[in-house]
Enzyme design. Sequence first.
Site, short mmCIF file in Angstrom:
data_model
loop_
_atom_site.label_atom_id
_atom_site.label_comp_id
_atom_site.label_asym_id
_atom_site.label_seq_id
_atom_site.Cartn_x
_atom_site.Cartn_y
_atom_site.Cartn_z
CG ASP A 49 1.28 39.09 44.77
OD1 ASP A 49 -0.32 38.70 44.69
OD2 ASP A 49 1.44 39.34 46.35
CD GLU A 55 -0.76 40.55 41.73
OE1 GLU A 55 -2.26 41.08 41.66
OE2 GLU A 55 0.11 41.27 42.38
C1 GLC Z 1 -2.14 40.90 44.58
C2 GLC Z 1 -3.22 39.53 45.33
C3 GLC Z 1 -4.43 39.61 45.98
C4 GLC Z 1 -3.46 39.86 47.46
C5 GLC Z 1 -2.35 41.45 47.11
C6 GLC Z 1 -1.31 41.26 48.48
O1 GLC Z 1 -2.81 41.13 44.62
O2 GLC Z 1 -3.55 38.55 44.00
O3 GLC Z 1 -4.84 39.12 46.45
O4 GLC Z 1 -4.64 40.57 47.69
O5 GLC Z 1 -1.90 40.52 45.50
O6 GLC Z 1 -0.78 40.33 48.02
#
Ligand code: GLC
Length: 567
Positions: A231, A291
Amino acid sequence: MRNRTGFFAVVLLLAFACTPSANAQQNPGNTPGHAWWQHAVIYEVYPRSFDDSNGDGIGDLNGITSKLDYLKDLGVDAIWITPCFPSPQVDFGYDVSDYVNIDPMYGTLADFDRLVAEAKKRNIRVILDFVVNHTSDQHPWFVDSKSSRTSAHRDWYIWRDGKGPGQPPNNWLSTFGLSAWKFDPTTNQYYYHYFYPEQPDLNWRNPEVEKAMFDVTRFWYKRGVAGFRLDAVDSLFEDPNLTDNPVLPGKDKFGRPNMEEKYDKKLPEVHVELQRLRKVADEYDAVLIGETWTSNVAELEQYYGNNGNELQLPMDLMLTDLPLSAAAFREHIKAVDAARGWPTYVITNHDIQRSYSRYADGVHNDDIAKMMAGFYLTLRGTSIMYYGEEIGMENNDPKRKEDVKDPIGILGWPEEKGRDGERTPMQWNGSTNAGFTTGKPWLPVPESAKTHNVAAESGNPNSVLSFYKQVIHLRKTEPALLEGAYIPLNESDPNVISYLRKSKDGAVLVVLNFSAKPQNATFDLGTRGFAGAKVKALLQNAASVPGGTLQNVKLGAYGVYIGRVTQ
Ligand code: GLC
Ligand code: CA
């Protein structure tokens, strides 16, 4: 440039000749012996919303386990479950208060073990979400950290003095609104949070943090987890000098000045840390998905690491930002396909509007959904689906501020409605609450659940779901779709994207009409080694090829044709 890239590819190929997975990664085009994840269809499950087994209105692990046969039948190879760890749920699980347990609302570690075991029986791997950038403010590490300036965990987070009374240390902003600094009166310092204030950023420059977090991954690898989706990796490090970010003209959606995130994101240290995280993953033969919100292909390329030693699968999230235009997609795919590393395509997720709604024109919605499936699931690369995409689920945005659950939607209303709309319950059947729960679902299902649900679509050969099943099946049965090179065709056609996937075993032709007007396409594959070839349909929607002749591929609005090239 191209020659240089080719030269390096050959050198690397020789260097890695005895390790098949590295070999495959450097030269993925026609190489047998790919790693499993290069052929995989990965399916993102948002556990709150997938299936509720105990009627409390919130999905859970036993719910997921009960749907494994469905996922198997769909053709899914791995599921990525977004955070199901103990959490105060401020950010619906992305605020973790214990990395090595399961939140009671989702079940127990025993339920998790059963899920992994049942998935394994069906050849489905389980990938977890690793929230690396921050913990919950309720995590014992942070509770201790904030207790005093000399606490054992003080330096596990980023604490600084303000610039002056009431003034944060610098001008950095939280991506979720307001400042990125929160003042804590206990110790008269500010802590840094790129996301909500309840999500303090970890200090990855502290070796103890690194060790603790690496141990978290080992804990789950030993429990049979096949890898992690990492993440928010872009924001792992910040400039230690806290240099102010440059202010840009204009305001953002929260009414704050626009800023270039120069000193709080995408620092070079991120790559060093990913290499170290990868070394741990390699001990367990695990896969790391990122991500990765990149702004161009060169940036995406960096996430693979110079020697393929960072992420195996950095997501191409740029794909989610393109208009429904043949030229835009063609140009983008060509660049990603030519880049170093194995492409990882995704068209929607739990943070962005569902692809069905994003591309909908109000007339051909299902056809567009099928065309996009026929597109990104036949490209050279790994595809990551989002639950419900396969049945054409639409966004169900809150209509009133008082209904919003996602805090950014409350703060940013009405311009920013938050992410509830793309997180509504999976639509299993046409009954009340779409068969998701016997209780009151945590988010409402839309009217369209009556037609767009698993039960109704399973019985309809023309449904979005039936199309998804067929195209995923083709990925597994047509070697050219798995291993073949991506060869763009008819590159000046303004409306139709066409390409071959060509391997030593043959070729598959894909033709996609990105417009609402009927189109014809003709192909001469002589220069591609297929003089006088014909084509045999494998899967089509709103398309036909009379007599299998390549001179006349007919496509209706948003039609898609996938055929095997035959001599
Ligand atoms: C990433 C996740 C999102 C979350 C953020 C903070 O972007 O996909 O859903 O709110 O991280 O953890
Ligand atoms: Ca439940």
